[in-house]
Scaffold this active site. Structure first.
Site, PDB file in Angstrom:
ATOM      1  N   ASN A 156       0.669  -1.258   0.172  1.00  0.00           N
ATOM      2  CA  ASN A 156       0.152   0.069   0.023  1.00  0.00           C
ATOM      3  C   ASN A 156       0.797   1.377  -0.105  1.00  0.00           C
ATOM      4  O   ASN A 156       0.285   2.435  -0.447  1.00  0.00           O
ATOM      5  CB  ASN A 156      -0.964  -0.122   1.152  1.00  0.00           C
ATOM      6  CG  ASN A 156      -0.412  -0.018   2.472  1.00  0.00           C
ATOM      7  OD1 ASN A 156       0.625  -0.344   2.658  1.00  0.00           O
ATOM      8  ND2 ASN A 156      -1.332   0.174   3.553  1.00  0.00           N
ATOM      9  N   GLU A 255       4.405  -3.547  12.651  1.00  0.00           N
ATOM     10  CA  GLU A 255       3.500  -2.583  12.274  1.00  0.00           C
ATOM     11  C   GLU A 255       2.045  -3.140  11.638  1.00  0.00           C
ATOM     12  O   GLU A 255       2.385  -3.485  10.411  1.00  0.00           O
ATOM     13  CB  GLU A 255       3.991  -1.221  11.286  1.00  0.00           C
ATOM     14  CG  GLU A 255       5.176  -0.567  11.837  1.00  0.00           C
ATOM     15  CD  GLU A 255       4.770   0.397  12.909  1.00  0.00           C
ATOM     16  OE1 GLU A 255       3.713   0.442  13.288  1.00  0.00           O
ATOM     17  OE2 GLU A 255       5.696   1.067  13.528  1.00  0.00           O
ATOM     18  N   CYS A 289      -3.335   1.461   6.705  1.00  0.00           N
ATOM     19  CA  CYS A 289      -3.678   0.827   8.116  1.00  0.00           C
ATOM     20  C   CYS A 289      -3.875   1.866   9.219  1.00  0.00           C
ATOM     21  O   CYS A 289      -4.466   1.610  10.225  1.00  0.00           O
ATOM     22  CB  CYS A 289      -2.382   0.153   8.803  1.00  0.00           C
ATOM     23  SG  CYS A 289      -1.009   0.937   8.740  1.00  0.00           S
ATOM     24  N   GLU A 463       8.448   3.922  14.448  1.00  0.00           N
ATOM     25  CA  GLU A 463       9.176   4.381  13.263  1.00  0.00           C
ATOM     26  C   GLU A 463       9.198   5.938  13.241  1.00  0.00           C
ATOM     27  O   GLU A 463       8.162   6.455  13.409  1.00  0.00           O
ATOM     28  CB  GLU A 463       8.742   3.700  12.002  1.00  0.00           C
ATOM     29  CG  GLU A 463       8.679   2.251  11.923  1.00  0.00           C
ATOM     30  CD  GLU A 463       8.498   1.563  10.696  1.00  0.00           C
ATOM     31  OE1 GLU A 463       7.710   1.719  10.073  1.00  0.00           O
ATOM     32  OE2 GLU A 463       9.660   0.627  10.363  1.00  0.00           O
TER      33      GLU A 463
END
Ligand code: ADP
Length: 483
Positions: A156, A255, A289, A463
């Protein structure tokens, strides 16, 4: 074959130890907008993954021994090259992933911003001195790179999810092997070409592209030379990869999926909330997400909110990502569009109301109309799974406490959003939401300066930000005695 028109950046094989590896078997990459063939790519597997890990292990000693300023210089050059090629990289990204070109350009700049950020952070990998319990001792704490980092990234954000892991790893002094998603390998390979041009030494940054994700994943999670594994993708796959990492006690960052609530309170600026929802829900056709997945609107403003939302959503243009007017591109594949349709149908069967859209779009096989569903309730599957499509599913609530309870009623904990202008409520709700990231009167929250990551089954690790190097370094304690 569709003309890619991005010249030197189109690569069709894995990049290992500074070389482009070819083999006989190939897999094809298609444009989700029109199913045209984009490229045939050499299909790498477990053997190539192992080769990449060994190359990264070989390269680790000299890369980690470079002064931070040298690594920073190389990362800065990588950043500059990516930005110089922003248009070509964006075009490649749109061709293989489908998102509107403007979003693809945004993703390239966003991914590159992590290279710039971590080039700067590399120079600030500070240690510590701690007062010792006796006069003849000193306690010194240093941070050292963990070693070889292996990563698996999703389709994505094929550029940015890779860039933000690699930039942090390389800045910390680690070497890196990544397997991108098979739907979108071209963006990853283009980054490898630019890494090489930037002067990243052979073996420091390796990309293994192939269709046997399981076999490559087994090497990346279990090879004894891999010190750390970093994954962005679905919770189901993440759990499996975590188990695989357990035996070797690998350091892990995950993640994973989200189920973001987007809460509109009765004191919200409704126009701002509509704009925030458009950005959070419909970006990348709903395939992120951190996309708003459950929209919770206080009953007293429900109708007013819907009245403002519908005309705004109706204006969104569905088109091939390369068209200048495109705001909603295709979904990534057949499975994705079928999932969105099924979740919508189940909701309608259980009493939801179709307020807008609700069908495939005539732009092509994988395009779906921006859709709004009302009368949603928490028992419907659409509130429990990631929709990953352009469907806004709206529920009502009465009290602040109900909104919080409903928002937290999920195993996920990645991003949440709420709109309110009451300062007391802002702090109460921000505190109560069990999420790693909370957007308050804001629908877009991610940037290199901020820590991205989740709680609960959305994973762990952060991150970006000053915390982003922690995942790639070990703390070493030196005890100096006999002074
Ligand atoms: P999505 O459903 O969004 O495609 P996945 O978690 O399936 O998310 O995919 C994310 C990444 O994980 C991709 O690079 C994919 O190839 C990889 N992947 C999927 N299954 C496995 C597996 N069993 N082992 C290793 N990697 C996998």
């Amino acid at each position: 074959m569709q003309q890619l028109k991005v010249g030197v950046l189109v690569k069709n094989a894995s990049f290992i130890n500074g070389n482009w590896l070819t083999n006989n078997t190939q897999f094809s990459v298609h444009n989700p907008s029109n199913q045209q063939l984009l490229a045939n790519i050499a299909d790498a597997g477990a053997a190539e993954a192992e080769q990449a890990v060994l190359a990264a292990d070989q390269a680790f000693a000299s890369w980690s021994a470079q002064p931070a300023s040298k690594r920073a210089e190389i990362l800065q050059r990588w950043y500059q090259l990516v930005m110089q090629h922003q248009d070509d990289l964006a075009r490649l990204l749109t061709l293989e992933q489908g998102k509107p070109l403007a979003e693809a350009k945004g993703e390239i700049a966003y991914g590159a911003s992590y290279m710039q950020w971590f080039a700067e952070e590399a120079k600030r990998l500070y240690g510590d001195t701690i007062p010792a319990p006796s006069a003849d001792k000193r306690i010194i704490v240093q941070r050292q790179p963990v070693g070889v980092v292996a990563a698996i990234t999703p389709w994505n954000f094929p550029n940015a999810m890779l860039a933000r892991k690699a930039a942090a790893a390389l800045a910390a002094g680690c070497t890196f092997v990544v397997k991108p998603a098979q739907q979108t390998p071209l963006s990853a390979l283009a980054l490898a070409e630019l890494a090489q041009q930037a002067g990243v030494p052979a073996g420091v940054f390796n990309v293994v592209v192939g269709t046997d994700a399981k076999a490559i994943g087994e090497v990346l999670t279990q090879h004894p030379k891999v010190a750390k594994f970093s994954f962005t993708g679905s919770t189901a796959v993440g759990k499996q990869l975590l188990k695989q990492c357990a035996n070797g006690v690998k350091r892990v960052s995950m993640e994973l999926g989200g189920n973001a609530p987007f809460i509109v309170f009765d004191d919200a600026d409704l126009d701002a909330a509509v704009q925030g929802l458009l950005a959070s829900k419909f970006r990348n056709a709903g395939q992120t997400c951190v996309c708003a997945n459950r929209i919770l609107v206080q009953s007293s403003v429900y109708q007013a909110f819907i009245d403002k939302l519908l005309p705004a959503v109706a204006k969104l243009t569905v088109a091939n990502g390369l068209s200048s007017n495109s705001q909603i591109g295709p979904l990534i594949d057949k499975k994705a569009i079928e999932k969105a349709e099924t979740l919508q149908q189940q909701a309608l069967d259980a009493g939801a109301t179709l307020l807008l859209g609700g069908k495939r779009d005539s732009s092509g096989e994988l395009f779906y109309q921006p859709t709004v569903l009302g009368n949603i309730n928490a028992d419907m599957a659409i509130t429990q799974q990631e929709i990953f499509g352009p469907i806004a599913a709206i529920q009502q609530f009465d009290t602040e406490q109900q909104a919080i309870t409903q928002a937290n009623n999920t195993e996920y904990g990645l991003a949440a959003y709420f709109y309110s202008r009451d300062i007391g409520r802002v702090f109460r709700v921000a505190q109560a939401l069990q999420y790693g990231m909370v957007g308050i009167n804001e629908g877009i929250i991610s940037n290199a300066a901020a820590p991205f990551g989740g709680v609960k089954q959305s994973g762990y690790g952060r991150e970006g930000s000053k915390y982003g190097l922690d995942d790639y370094t070990d703390i070493k304690y030196l005890c100096l005695g006999g002074l």
